[in-house]
Design a protein around this motif. Structure first.
Motif, PDB file in Angstrom:
ATOM      1  N   GLU A 147       0.844  -1.201   0.000  1.00 38.38           N
ATOM      2  CA  GLU A 147       0.000   0.000   0.000  1.00 38.38           C
ATOM      3  C   GLU A 147       0.881   1.253   0.000  1.00 38.38           C
ATOM      4  OE1 GLU A 147      -3.317   0.306  -0.259  1.00 38.38           O
ATOM      5  OE2 GLU A 147      -3.394  -1.870  -0.520  1.00 38.38           O
ATOM      6  N   PRO A 148       0.485   2.284  -0.736  1.00 33.72           N
ATOM      7  CA  PRO A 148       1.291   3.512  -0.785  1.00 33.72           C
ATOM      8  C   PRO A 148       1.483   4.171   0.583  1.00 33.72           C
ATOM      9  CG  PRO A 148      -0.421   3.558  -2.470  1.00 33.72           C
ATOM     10  CD  PRO A 148      -0.663   2.340  -1.623  1.00 33.72           C
ATOM     11  N   SER A 149       0.543   3.970   1.499  1.00 33.81           N
ATOM     12  CA  SER A 149       0.649   4.592   2.822  1.00 33.81           C
ATOM     13  C   SER A 149       1.526   3.794   3.790  1.00 33.81           C
ATOM     14  CB  SER A 149      -0.744   4.765   3.430  1.00 33.81           C
ATOM     15  OG  SER A 149      -1.385   3.501   3.553  1.00 33.81           O
ATOM     16  N   THR A 150       1.917   2.571   3.420  1.00 34.40           N
ATOM     17  CA  THR A 150       2.731   1.739   4.301  1.00 34.40           C
ATOM     18  C   THR A 150       4.163   2.254   4.336  1.00 34.40           C
ATOM     19  OG1 THR A 150       1.350  -0.209   3.966  1.00 34.40           O
ATOM     20  CG2 THR A 150       3.596  -0.607   4.701  1.00 34.40           C
ATOM     21  N   ILE A 151       4.729   2.242   5.539  1.00 31.78           N
ATOM     22  CA  ILE A 151       6.095   2.700   5.779  1.00 31.78           C
ATOM     23  C   ILE A 151       6.906   1.491   6.243  1.00 31.78           C
ATOM     24  CG2 ILE A 151       7.544   4.210   7.201  1.00 31.78           C
ATOM     25  CD1 ILE A 151       4.864   5.898   7.629  1.00 31.78           C
ATOM     26  N   HIS A 152       8.004   1.221   5.570  1.00 37.02           N
ATOM     27  CA  HIS A 152       8.925   0.158   5.971  1.00 37.02           C
ATOM     28  C   HIS A 152      10.237   0.803   6.378  1.00 37.02           C
ATOM     29  CE1 HIS A 152       6.252  -2.876   4.238  1.00 37.02           C
ATOM     30  NE2 HIS A 152       6.197  -2.134   3.146  1.00 37.02           N
ATOM     31  N   LEU A 153      10.720   0.444   7.559  1.00 35.64           N
ATOM     32  CA  LEU A 153      11.988   0.983   8.055  1.00 35.64           C
ATOM     33  C   LEU A 153      12.956  -0.150   8.340  1.00 35.64           C
ATOM     34  CD1 LEU A 153      10.582   3.571  10.638  1.00 35.64           C
ATOM     35  CD2 LEU A 153      11.410   4.036   8.314  1.00 35.64           C
ATOM     36  N   LEU A 155       4.893  -0.156   9.142  1.00 38.42           N
ATOM     37  CA  LEU A 155       3.782   0.609   9.697  1.00 38.42           C
ATOM     38  C   LEU A 155       2.710   0.713   8.624  1.00 38.42           C
ATOM     39  CD1 LEU A 155       6.116   3.268  11.178  1.00 38.42           C
ATOM     40  CD2 LEU A 155       4.539   1.919  12.573  1.00 38.42           C
ATOM     41  N   MET A 156       1.536   0.164   8.923  1.00 42.43           N
ATOM     42  CA  MET A 156       0.450   0.132   7.952  1.00 42.43           C
ATOM     43  C   MET A 156      -0.720   0.959   8.454  1.00 42.43           C
ATOM     44  SD  MET A 156       0.746  -3.855   7.037  1.00 42.43           S
ATOM     45  CE  MET A 156       2.285  -4.486   6.393  1.00 42.43           C
ATOM     46  N   LYS A 157      -1.199   1.842   7.609  1.00 44.42           N
ATOM     47  CA  LYS A 157      -2.329   2.690   7.980  1.00 44.42           C
ATOM     48  C   LYS A 157      -3.556   1.786   8.111  1.00 44.42           C
ATOM     49  CE  LYS A 157      -4.471   7.077   6.862  1.00 44.42           C
ATOM     50  NZ  LYS A 157      -4.524   8.175   5.884  1.00 44.42           N
ATOM     51  N   THR A 158      -3.899   1.480   9.359  1.00 41.93           N
ATOM     52  CA  THR A 158      -4.976   0.536   9.672  1.00 41.93           C
ATOM     53  C   THR A 158      -5.744   1.065  10.876  1.00 41.93           C
ATOM     54  OG1 THR A 158      -3.512  -1.272   8.994  1.00 41.93           O
ATOM     55  CG2 THR A 158      -5.482  -1.872  10.236  1.00 41.93           C
ATOM     56  N   PRO A 159      -7.041   1.247  10.757  1.00 42.76           N
ATOM     57  CA  PRO A 159      -7.801   1.750  11.907  1.00 42.76           C
ATOM     58  C   PRO A 159      -7.665   0.842  13.127  1.00 42.76           C
ATOM     59  CG  PRO A 159      -9.170   1.693   9.932  1.00 42.76           C
ATOM     60  CD  PRO A 159      -7.894   0.973   9.603  1.00 42.76           C
TER      61      PRO A 159
END
Length: 147
Positions: free
Chosen positions: A37-43, A57-61
């Motif tokens: 997903e475009p909003s997911t952040i991988h570090l 980090l996944m944008k998930t309610p």
């Protein structure tokens, strides 16, 4: 040790996720819904050009905080030879910064039972009763509200 925490790709997470979180399982078991997903952040924590720890980090309610912009912390893993050296704490701090930059309100996770103390020490709060995930083990839902 010169450590850099930086953005990585979903594919880059697998070299740590698979052996640490899904040992002996097929590679597909370490690929998560939402990885692309475009909003997911991988570090990743990188030492000498090697990724030694990862987190996504996944944008998930968060059901309990539905009015908040929430990011679910998933797949946090550190290669065994690097565990106990503070990389996890540094990754959690980078998670807070990353979610703050995208105007998130809360970070939440389903923490494995043996790391609940680690998340508590970082300010995360437990919510609800512990629960079991088949083939993975006992977990506790935890969250960190951002200022």
């Amino acid at each position: 040790m010169e450590l850099e925490i930086c953005a990585i790709s979903a594919a880059d997470t697998l070299a740590v996720r698979l052996p640490v979180l899904r040992p002996g399982r097929p590679a597909a078991s370490a690929v998560f819904d939402g990885d692309q997903e475009p909003s997911t952040i991988h570090l990743g924590a990188v030492v000498a050009d090697e990724i030694v720890a990862v987190v996504s980090l996944m944008k998930t309610p968060m059901v309990e905080q539905i009015d908040q912009v929430a990011y679910q912390l998933r797949g946090m893993a550190t290669q065994p030879q690097w565990q106990g050296q503070g990389l996890g704490r540094q990754l959690l701090s980078a998670c807070t910064d990353a979610v703050d930059q995208v105007k998130g309100d809360i970070i939440w996770c389903n923490a494995r039972a043996h790391v609940v103390g680690f998340y508590r020490a970082a300010g995360y709060q437990a919510i609800g009763a512990p629960f079991h995930i088949v083939d993975v083990g006992q977990h506790q839902k935890m969250f960190l509200p951002l200022p």
